[in-house]
Scaffold this motif. Structure first.
Motif, PDB file in Angstrom:
ATOM      1  N   ALA A  46      -0.889   5.425  -1.176  1.00  0.00           N
ATOM      2  CA  ALA A  46      -1.589   5.979  -0.013  1.00  0.00           C
ATOM      3  C   ALA A  46      -2.447   4.910   0.661  1.00  0.00           C
ATOM      4  CB  ALA A  46      -2.447   7.167  -0.437  1.00  0.00           C
ATOM      5  N   TYR A  47      -3.106   4.072  -0.133  1.00  0.00           N
ATOM      6  CA  TYR A  47      -3.919   2.984   0.422  1.00  0.00           C
ATOM      7  C   TYR A  47      -3.040   2.007   1.193  1.00  0.00           C
ATOM      8  CZ  TYR A  47      -7.473  -0.687   0.596  1.00  0.00           C
ATOM      9  OH  TYR A  47      -8.373  -1.638   1.027  1.00  0.00           O
ATOM     10  N   GLN A  48      -1.874   1.701   0.644  1.00  0.00           N
ATOM     11  CA  GLN A  48      -0.959   0.786   1.316  1.00  0.00           C
ATOM     12  C   GLN A  48      -0.454   1.400   2.623  1.00  0.00           C
ATOM     13  OE1 GLN A  48       2.697  -0.167  -0.764  1.00  0.00           O
ATOM     14  NE2 GLN A  48       2.649  -2.224   0.080  1.00  0.00           N
ATOM     15  N   ARG A  49      -0.100   2.683   2.605  1.00  0.00           N
ATOM     16  CA  ARG A  49       0.358   3.353   3.829  1.00  0.00           C
ATOM     17  C   ARG A  49      -0.733   3.336   4.901  1.00  0.00           C
ATOM     18  NH1 ARG A  49       3.772   8.404   3.368  1.00  0.00           N
ATOM     19  NH2 ARG A  49       1.982   9.237   4.472  1.00  0.00           N
TER      20      ARG A  49
ATOM     21  N   TYR B 268     -12.211 -12.864   3.348  1.00  0.00           N
ATOM     22  CA  TYR B 268     -11.166 -12.443   4.292  1.00  0.00           C
ATOM     23  C   TYR B 268      -9.827 -13.078   3.933  1.00  0.00           C
ATOM     24  CZ  TYR B 268      -8.203 -12.975   8.339  1.00  0.00           C
ATOM     25  OH  TYR B 268      -7.107 -13.024   9.162  1.00  0.00           O
ATOM     26  N   ARG B 269      -9.818 -14.393   3.720  1.00  0.00           N
ATOM     27  CA  ARG B 269      -8.549 -15.075   3.437  1.00  0.00           C
ATOM     28  C   ARG B 269      -7.925 -14.614   2.121  1.00  0.00           C
ATOM     29  NH1 ARG B 269     -11.703 -18.909   5.767  1.00  0.00           N
ATOM     30  NH2 ARG B 269     -12.362 -19.859   3.807  1.00  0.00           N
ATOM     31  N   ASN B 270      -8.744 -14.292   1.137  1.00  0.00           N
ATOM     32  CA  ASN B 270      -8.214 -13.827  -0.144  1.00  0.00           C
ATOM     33  C   ASN B 270      -7.586 -12.433  -0.040  1.00  0.00           C
ATOM     34  OD1 ASN B 270      -8.841 -16.111  -1.584  1.00  0.00           O
ATOM     35  ND2 ASN B 270     -10.783 -15.320  -2.343  1.00  0.00           N
ATOM     36  N   SER B 271      -8.047 -11.638   0.900  1.00  0.00           N
ATOM     37  CA  SER B 271      -7.546 -10.264   0.956  1.00  0.00           C
ATOM     38  C   SER B 271      -6.625  -9.991   2.139  1.00  0.00           C
ATOM     39  CB  SER B 271      -8.720  -9.290   1.003  1.00  0.00           C
ATOM     40  OG  SER B 271      -9.439  -9.459   2.206  1.00  0.00           O
ATOM     41  N   ALA B 272      -6.459 -10.950   3.054  1.00  0.00           N
ATOM     42  CA  ALA B 272      -5.592 -10.722   4.210  1.00  0.00           C
ATOM     43  C   ALA B 272      -4.167 -10.453   3.740  1.00  0.00           C
ATOM     44  CB  ALA B 272      -5.625 -11.925   5.145  1.00  0.00           C
ATOM     45  N   PHE B 273      -3.627  -9.342   4.146  1.00  0.00           N
ATOM     46  CA  PHE B 273      -2.268  -8.915   3.815  1.00  0.00           C
ATOM     47  C   PHE B 273      -2.051  -8.724   2.313  1.00  0.00           C
ATOM     48  CE2 PHE B 273      -1.899 -11.292   7.827  1.00  0.00           C
ATOM     49  CZ  PHE B 273      -1.524 -10.232   8.635  1.00  0.00           C
ATOM     50  N   SER B 274      -3.120  -8.533   1.566  1.00  0.00           N
ATOM     51  CA  SER B 274      -2.973  -8.333   0.116  1.00  0.00           C
ATOM     52  C   SER B 274      -2.286  -7.005  -0.194  1.00  0.00           C
ATOM     53  CB  SER B 274      -4.337  -8.383  -0.562  1.00  0.00           C
ATOM     54  OG  SER B 274      -5.165  -7.327  -0.114  1.00  0.00           O
ATOM     55  N   GLN B 275      -2.313  -6.054   0.724  1.00  0.00           N
ATOM     56  CA  GLN B 275      -1.680  -4.761   0.477  1.00  0.00           C
ATOM     57  C   GLN B 275      -0.163  -4.865   0.413  1.00  0.00           C
ATOM     58  OE1 GLN B 275      -4.020  -5.385   2.661  1.00  0.00           O
ATOM     59  NE2 GLN B 275      -5.715  -4.027   2.251  1.00  0.00           N
ATOM     60  N   LEU B 276       0.396  -5.974   0.867  1.00  0.00           N
ATOM     61  CA  LEU B 276       1.848  -6.140   0.807  1.00  0.00           C
ATOM     62  C   LEU B 276       2.330  -6.407  -0.618  1.00  0.00           C
ATOM     63  CD1 LEU B 276       2.434  -8.289   4.001  1.00  0.00           C
ATOM     64  CD2 LEU B 276       2.771  -5.838   3.710  1.00  0.00           C
ATOM     65  N   LYS B 277       1.452  -6.835  -1.481  1.00  0.00           N
ATOM     66  CA  LYS B 277       1.824  -7.100  -2.871  1.00  0.00           C
ATOM     67  C   LYS B 277       1.009  -6.239  -3.836  1.00  0.00           C
ATOM     68  CE  LYS B 277       4.757 -10.015  -3.953  1.00  0.00           C
ATOM     69  NZ  LYS B 277       6.016  -9.534  -4.483  1.00  0.00           N
TER      70      LYS B 277
ATOM     71  N   MET C 229      -8.114   8.338   5.667  1.00  0.00           N
ATOM     72  CA  MET C 229      -6.798   8.676   5.179  1.00  0.00           C
ATOM     73  C   MET C 229      -6.380  10.019   5.770  1.00  0.00           C
ATOM     74  SD  MET C 229      -6.667   7.063   1.289  1.00  0.00           S
ATOM     75  CE  MET C 229      -6.368   8.548   0.524  1.00  0.00           C
ATOM     76  N   ARG C 230      -5.127  10.107   6.021  1.00  0.00           N
ATOM     77  CA  ARG C 230      -4.562  11.332   6.584  1.00  0.00           C
ATOM     78  C   ARG C 230      -4.235  12.340   5.483  1.00  0.00           C
ATOM     79  NH1 ARG C 230      -0.139   9.319  11.040  1.00  0.00           N
ATOM     80  NH2 ARG C 230      -1.615   8.430  12.510  1.00  0.00           N
ATOM     81  N   PRO C 231      -4.056  13.611   5.862  1.00  0.00           N
ATOM     82  CA  PRO C 231      -3.645  14.608   4.865  1.00  0.00           C
ATOM     83  C   PRO C 231      -2.336  14.240   4.173  1.00  0.00           C
ATOM     84  CG  PRO C 231      -4.444  15.715   6.831  1.00  0.00           C
ATOM     85  CD  PRO C 231      -4.404  14.234   7.149  1.00  0.00           C
ATOM     86  N   SER C 232      -1.431  13.571   4.875  1.00  0.00           N
ATOM     87  CA  SER C 232      -0.175  13.169   4.231  1.00  0.00           C
ATOM     88  C   SER C 232      -0.422  12.150   3.114  1.00  0.00           C
ATOM     89  CB  SER C 232       0.793  12.588   5.261  1.00  0.00           C
ATOM     90  OG  SER C 232       0.284  11.390   5.817  1.00  0.00           O
ATOM     91  N   ASP C 233      -1.469  11.334   3.254  1.00  0.00           N
ATOM     92  CA  ASP C 233      -1.812  10.386   2.189  1.00  0.00           C
ATOM     93  C   ASP C 233      -2.310  11.126   0.952  1.00  0.00           C
ATOM     94  OD1 ASP C 233      -1.138   8.178   3.757  1.00  0.00           O
ATOM     95  OD2 ASP C 233      -3.155   8.067   4.617  1.00  0.00           O
ATOM     96  N   TYR C 234      -3.108  12.165   1.169  1.00  0.00           N
ATOM     97  CA  TYR C 234      -3.551  12.976   0.039  1.00  0.00           C
ATOM     98  C   TYR C 234      -2.362  13.690  -0.598  1.00  0.00           C
ATOM     99  CZ  TYR C 234      -8.306  12.092   1.582  1.00  0.00           C
ATOM    100  OH  TYR C 234      -9.485  11.479   1.930  1.00  0.00           O
ATOM    101  N   GLY C 235      -1.383  14.073   0.210  1.00  0.00           N
ATOM    102  CA  GLY C 235      -0.165  14.681  -0.316  1.00  0.00           C
ATOM    103  C   GLY C 235       0.614  13.713  -1.195  1.00  0.00           C
TER     104      GLY C 235
ATOM    105  N   PHE D   9      -8.702  -5.358  -3.233  1.00  0.00           N
ATOM    106  CA  PHE D   9      -9.439  -4.658  -2.186  1.00  0.00           C
ATOM    107  C   PHE D   9     -10.478  -5.592  -1.588  1.00  0.00           C
ATOM    108  CE2 PHE D   9      -8.096  -1.623  -5.373  1.00  0.00           C
ATOM    109  CZ  PHE D   9      -7.455  -0.669  -4.619  1.00  0.00           C
ATOM    110  N   ASN D  10     -10.701  -5.474  -0.285  1.00  0.00           N
ATOM    111  CA  ASN D  10     -11.734  -6.263   0.375  1.00  0.00           C
ATOM    112  C   ASN D  10     -12.921  -5.348   0.636  1.00  0.00           C
ATOM    113  OD1 ASN D  10     -13.349  -7.926   1.856  1.00  0.00           O
ATOM    114  ND2 ASN D  10     -11.902  -8.243   3.520  1.00  0.00           N
ATOM    115  N   LEU D  11     -14.021  -5.600  -0.023  1.00  0.00           N
ATOM    116  CA  LEU D  11     -15.226  -4.792   0.138  1.00  0.00           C
ATOM    117  C   LEU D  11     -16.321  -5.543   0.882  1.00  0.00           C
ATOM    118  CD1 LEU D  11     -15.250  -3.313  -3.466  1.00  0.00           C
ATOM    119  CD2 LEU D  11     -14.240  -2.335  -1.416  1.00  0.00           C
TER     120      LEU D  11
END
Length: 142
Positions: free
Chosen positions: A54-57, A104-113, A1-7, A120-122
């Motif tokens: 921040a995770y989505q970004r 993989y299929r359950n989490s692909a593009f899950s960040q869009l919703k 994550m970038r500093p802007s994400d922490y911001g 999260f895909n772990l």
């Protein structure tokens, strides 16, 4: 994550209780309202929302949907080094190929919703949509 994400996380953590305090100041709910508990809860909600944003970004950058030059360079350096060492690019998993594919299929593009269901895909899996040869991995045919 970038500093802007922490911001983003810090700003949302501060903004939620700040907004609640201002709301209570301009439209009081009681003569002597005690805000200690509600402000703590608002800070927790703000932190959680900021983390998810921040995770989505970060995910959008990894997908290449927003500026990601720094992530591309870091990814290429790390995965090229793993390829030189003969290690698997995306780690190993104890799951069989079918279950890794399901993860993989359950989490692909899950960040869009994320606003509906944070998912999260772990699981380490080989389904990343890139050619491993770009990192110097030798295949049977090459």
């Amino acid at each position: 994550m970038r500093p802007s994400d922490y911001g983003v996380i810090a700003a949302s953590t501060a903004a939620a209780p700040g907004a609640l305090y201002l709301w209570e100041h301009f439209d009081p709910s009681a003569k002597s309202a005690k805000l200690r508990g509600p402000l703590k809860l608002a800070a927790l909600i703000g932190f959680t929302g900021g983390f998810l944003l921040a995770y989505q970004r970060s995910s959008l950058r990894f997908w290449g949907w927003s500026e990601n030059k720094r992530e591309e360079e870091k990814d290429f350096a790390e995965l090229s080094q793993l390829a030189k060492e003969g290690k698997p690019l995306y780690g190993t998993t104890d799951l069989d190929a079918h279950l890794a594919g399901v993860a993989y299929r359950n989490s692909a593009f899950s960040q869009l919703k994320f606003s509906v269901l944070p998912w999260f895909n772990l699981v380490n899996h080989p389904h990343h949509g890139t050619d491993p040869a770009k990192y110097g991995v030798k295949t049977e045919s090459s």
